[in-house]
Design a protein around this motif. Structure first.
Motif, PDB file in Angstrom:
ATOM      1  N   ALA A  22     -13.892 -29.946   7.395  1.00 19.77           N
ATOM      2  CA  ALA A  22     -15.046 -29.930   8.362  1.00 19.77           C
ATOM      3  C   ALA A  22     -16.163 -29.801   7.270  1.00 19.77           C
ATOM      4  O   ALA A  22     -17.300 -30.398   7.654  1.00 19.77           O
ATOM      5  N   GLU A  23     -16.245 -29.011   6.301  1.00 17.82           N
ATOM      6  CA  GLU A  23     -17.450 -28.771   5.307  1.00 17.82           C
ATOM      7  C   GLU A  23     -17.246 -29.975   4.427  1.00 17.82           C
ATOM      8  O   GLU A  23     -18.603 -30.330   4.201  1.00 17.82           O
ATOM      9  N   GLU A  24     -16.626 -30.727   4.070  1.00 19.82           N
ATOM     10  CA  GLU A  24     -16.751 -32.086   3.484  1.00 19.82           C
ATOM     11  C   GLU A  24     -17.314 -33.159   4.363  1.00 19.82           C
ATOM     12  O   GLU A  24     -18.220 -33.964   3.981  1.00 19.82           O
ATOM     13  N   ILE A  25     -16.933 -33.242   5.440  1.00 21.81           N
ATOM     14  CA  ILE A  25     -17.645 -34.115   6.640  1.00 21.81           C
ATOM     15  C   ILE A  25     -19.061 -33.716   6.801  1.00 21.81           C
ATOM     16  O   ILE A  25     -20.060 -34.535   6.577  1.00 21.81           O
ATOM     17  N   ILE A  26     -19.410 -32.459   6.741  1.00 16.18           N
ATOM     18  CA  ILE A  26     -20.696 -32.017   6.728  1.00 16.18           C
ATOM     19  C   ILE A  26     -21.409 -32.319   5.651  1.00 16.18           C
ATOM     20  O   ILE A  26     -22.746 -32.881   5.721  1.00 16.18           O
ATOM     21  N   ARG A  27     -20.908 -32.199   4.335  1.00 18.71           N
ATOM     22  CA  ARG A  27     -21.381 -32.258   3.080  1.00 18.71           C
ATOM     23  C   ARG A  27     -21.806 -33.876   2.959  1.00 18.71           C
ATOM     24  O   ARG A  27     -22.800 -34.253   2.485  1.00 18.71           O
ATOM     25  N   GLN A  28     -21.096 -34.744   3.283  1.00 15.22           N
ATOM     26  CA  GLN A  28     -21.090 -36.099   3.237  1.00 15.22           C
ATOM     27  C   GLN A  28     -21.823 -36.628   4.544  1.00 15.22           C
ATOM     28  O   GLN A  28     -22.013 -38.000   4.617  1.00 15.22           O
ATOM     29  N   ASP A  29     -22.289 -36.001   5.390  1.00 13.01           N
ATOM     30  CA  ASP A  29     -23.080 -36.470   6.517  1.00 13.01           C
ATOM     31  C   ASP A  29     -22.443 -37.309   7.446  1.00 13.01           C
ATOM     32  O   ASP A  29     -23.042 -38.403   7.739  1.00 13.01           O
ATOM     33  N   GLN A  30     -20.928 -37.204   7.686  1.00 12.72           N
ATOM     34  CA  GLN A  30     -20.358 -38.146   8.559  1.00 12.72           C
ATOM     35  C   GLN A  30     -19.826 -37.631   9.683  1.00 12.72           C
ATOM     36  O   GLN A  30     -18.931 -38.047  10.400  1.00 12.72           O
ATOM     37  N   ALA A  31     -20.791 -36.586  10.376  1.00 12.30           N
ATOM     38  CA  ALA A  31     -20.309 -36.141  11.798  1.00 12.30           C
ATOM     39  C   ALA A  31     -20.344 -37.199  12.713  1.00 12.30           C
ATOM     40  O   ALA A  31     -21.226 -38.094  12.621  1.00 12.30           O
TER      41      ALA A  31
END
Length: 63
Positions: A36-45
């Protein structure tokens, strides 16, 4: 050997422990949190806000 201070609540070698009865997330939960943190970091929500998320859930829940 137990010192009698924490009985069965004492962590065993290799176990994780948090004070005051709090539980540490297990490996699977930590992996999901990291994902989840990686998705947020990559702005792929998939959703830009809570309303969009709830709208999608309601639309696809068969209501």
């Amino acid at each position: 050997m137990s010192d009698g201070k924490c009985g069965s609540d004492c962590p065993q070698p290799g176990q994780e422990y948090a004070p005051a009865g709090l539980k540490v997330p297990n490996r699977k939960t930590r992996e999901a949190m990291a994902e989840a943190e990686e998705i947020i970091r990559q702005d792929q929500a998939r959703f830009s806000d809570a309303e969009s998320l709830i709208g999608d859930l309601e639309e696809n829940s068969g209501k």
